[in-house]
Design an enzyme around this catalytic site. Structure first.
Site, mmCIF file in Angstrom:
data_model
loop_
_atom_site.group_PDB
_atom_site.id
_atom_site.type_symbol
_atom_site.label_atom_id
_atom_site.label_comp_id
_atom_site.label_asym_id
_atom_site.label_seq_id
_atom_site.Cartn_x
_atom_site.Cartn_y
_atom_site.Cartn_z
ATOM 1 N N PRO A 84 9.851 26.846 20.907
ATOM 2 C CA PRO A 84 9.540 28.268 20.917
ATOM 3 C C PRO A 84 9.189 28.713 19.493
ATOM 4 O O PRO A 84 9.787 28.245 18.529
ATOM 5 C CB PRO A 84 10.851 28.919 21.388
ATOM 6 C CG PRO A 84 11.922 27.927 21.086
ATOM 7 C CD PRO A 84 11.288 26.569 21.135
ATOM 8 N N GLY A 86 8.945 30.905 16.183
ATOM 9 C CA GLY A 86 9.708 31.932 15.466
ATOM 10 C C GLY A 86 11.189 31.968 15.810
ATOM 11 O O GLY A 86 11.860 32.957 15.558
ATOM 12 N N ASP A 135 12.745 22.548 5.989
ATOM 13 C CA ASP A 135 12.213 22.410 7.351
ATOM 14 C C ASP A 135 11.232 21.250 7.465
ATOM 15 O O ASP A 135 11.378 20.373 8.313
ATOM 16 C CB ASP A 135 11.496 23.700 7.773
ATOM 17 C CG ASP A 135 12.456 24.831 8.072
ATOM 18 O OD1 ASP A 135 13.668 24.653 7.846
ATOM 19 O OD2 ASP A 135 11.985 25.890 8.527
HETATM 20 O O1 PMV Z 1 12.358 28.068 9.629
HETATM 21 P P1 PMV Z 1 13.553 28.934 9.809
HETATM 22 O O2 PMV Z 1 13.248 30.244 10.345
HETATM 23 O O3 PMV Z 1 14.615 28.190 10.518
HETATM 24 O O4 PMV Z 1 14.163 29.236 8.334
HETATM 25 C C1 PMV Z 1 14.297 28.273 7.390
HETATM 26 C C2 PMV Z 1 15.552 28.407 6.632
HETATM 27 C C3 PMV Z 1 15.548 29.351 5.445
HETATM 28 O O5 PMV Z 1 16.562 28.860 4.595
HETATM 29 C C4 PMV Z 1 15.884 30.758 5.872
HETATM 30 C C5 PMV Z 1 14.227 29.383 4.693
HETATM 31 C C6 PMV Z 1 13.914 28.121 3.911
HETATM 32 O O6 PMV Z 1 12.762 28.016 3.476
HETATM 33 O O7 PMV Z 1 14.785 27.276 3.706
#
Ligand code: PMV
Length: 309
Positions: A84, A86, A135
């Site tokens: 999903p 976002g 990520d």
């Molecule tokens: O991709 P998301 O929405 O799971 O967020 C990543 C995690 C954060 O620490 C909030 C951002 C990052 O770049 O590490």
């Protein structure tokens, strides 16, 4: 399914952040695992400028990422995802790495981890402005990772744990959440507190894991994330419902402002039912200890990915 004559393809898995979100942007430790669901980019040849033929979601950032990673002419791009968008499950990072792999395939070669890491970050910056890099590192490695910005990622074998991923039903905007956190007057101290819990969680993730200790730390991590304003009433409700239904602990996972929460459970069933009563969806995840059958099916290290059901 992509119904054209594709000439190249690339795949990357999604991810789940177990701990350290937001703090990791500011140099603290995060721990994340790759999921066994992800995103596939298929490329076909066509006349004219490269364009996106099909995708779950069209936005300007997607166009920019495609323009940054693929040839400007002659390619039709199809994107299929099991993630999903976002929800904090790495849809943009998986897409970024899948684009890099598909482009390499187009050139008749395999993309190395270094290339996925370097080029995937180009796309991740387009999607998120100032990402920590956790990520796309997890998505490119396809394993569990301890990650600190600017340092080599540390893949590791997580202990066997049962999780439930609970979807709040709304999307969060990672770039907006990261910017809002950075502008908090006491951001430095709050993020250091999250960093400390993240370190504590990381050190529990060994073969001798005590699920009760880990669960309590997850709840503490969630309270600290509430304190920096990234939770939502539904994420809080999911965390509470999971704990009331017998989870050992739960926390939001990812940037927040929507997205998912994760619960540590002995038995997923009561938590799955509790989430359903809130009108949300959830799925269970086995961390570590994936069966030999799964290993043979995807050719991966059975102990470093998670399987979902
Ligand atoms: O991709 P998301 O929405 O799971 O967020 C990543 C995690 C954060 O620490 C909030 C951002 C990052 O770049 O590490």
């Amino acid at each position: 399914m992509f119904d054209g004559e594709w000439i190249a393809q690339g795949y990357a898995p999604g991810k789940l952040i177990l701990t350290g979100e937001h703090a990791v942007v500011h140099g603290h430790l995060a721990v994340a695992v790759a999921l066994d669901r992800g995103t596939t980019v298929s490329l076909a040849s066509m006349d004219g400028p490269t364009r996106i033929a099909s995708a779950a979601c069209h936005d300007q950032r997607l166009q920019q990422a495609v323009a940054a990673l693929l040839p400007p002419q002659g390619v039709s791009v199809s994107i299929e995802t099991q993630l999903p968008v976002g929800r904090g499950l790495g849809s943009s990072a998986a897409l970024s790495v899948a684009l890099v792999r598909a482009n390499a395939h187009l050139e008749g070669r395999e993309a190395s981890f270094a290339e996925c890491h370097r080029q995937g970050f180009v796309a991740e910056r387009i999607f998120h402005g100032n990402p920590s890099g956790v990520d796309h590192t997890v998505c490119a490695l396809g394993s569990a990772v301890r990650y600190r910005r600017g340092e080599p990622a540390e893949p590791f074998t997580p202990p066997a744990l049962q999780l439930v991923i609970m979807d709040s039903g709304t999307a969060g905007d990672t770039a907006a959440m990261v910017n809002a956190v950075a502008s908090l007057p006491d951001a430095r101290q709050r993020l250091a507190d999250i960093g400390a819990v993240s370190k504590a969680i990381s050190s529990t993730l060994t073969a001798n894991v005590d699920p009760k200790t880990l669960g309590a730390l997850m709840v503490e991590n969630h309270r600290l994330l509430q304190g920096i304003g990234v939770s939502t009433p539904m994420l809080d409700a999911l965390v509470d419902a999971a704990c009331n239904a017998g989870a050992l602990g739960a926390k939001l996972a990812g940037a927040g402002g929507g997205g998912v929460a994760v619960a540590l459970v002995d038995d997923p069933e009561p938590v799955l039912r509790a989430v359903q009563r809130l009108g949300c969806t959830a799925f269970s995840v086995q961390l570590g200890g994936v069966s030999d059958r799964k290993q043979r099916a995807n050719g991966s290290d059975p102990t470093s990915t998670v399987s979902t059901s």
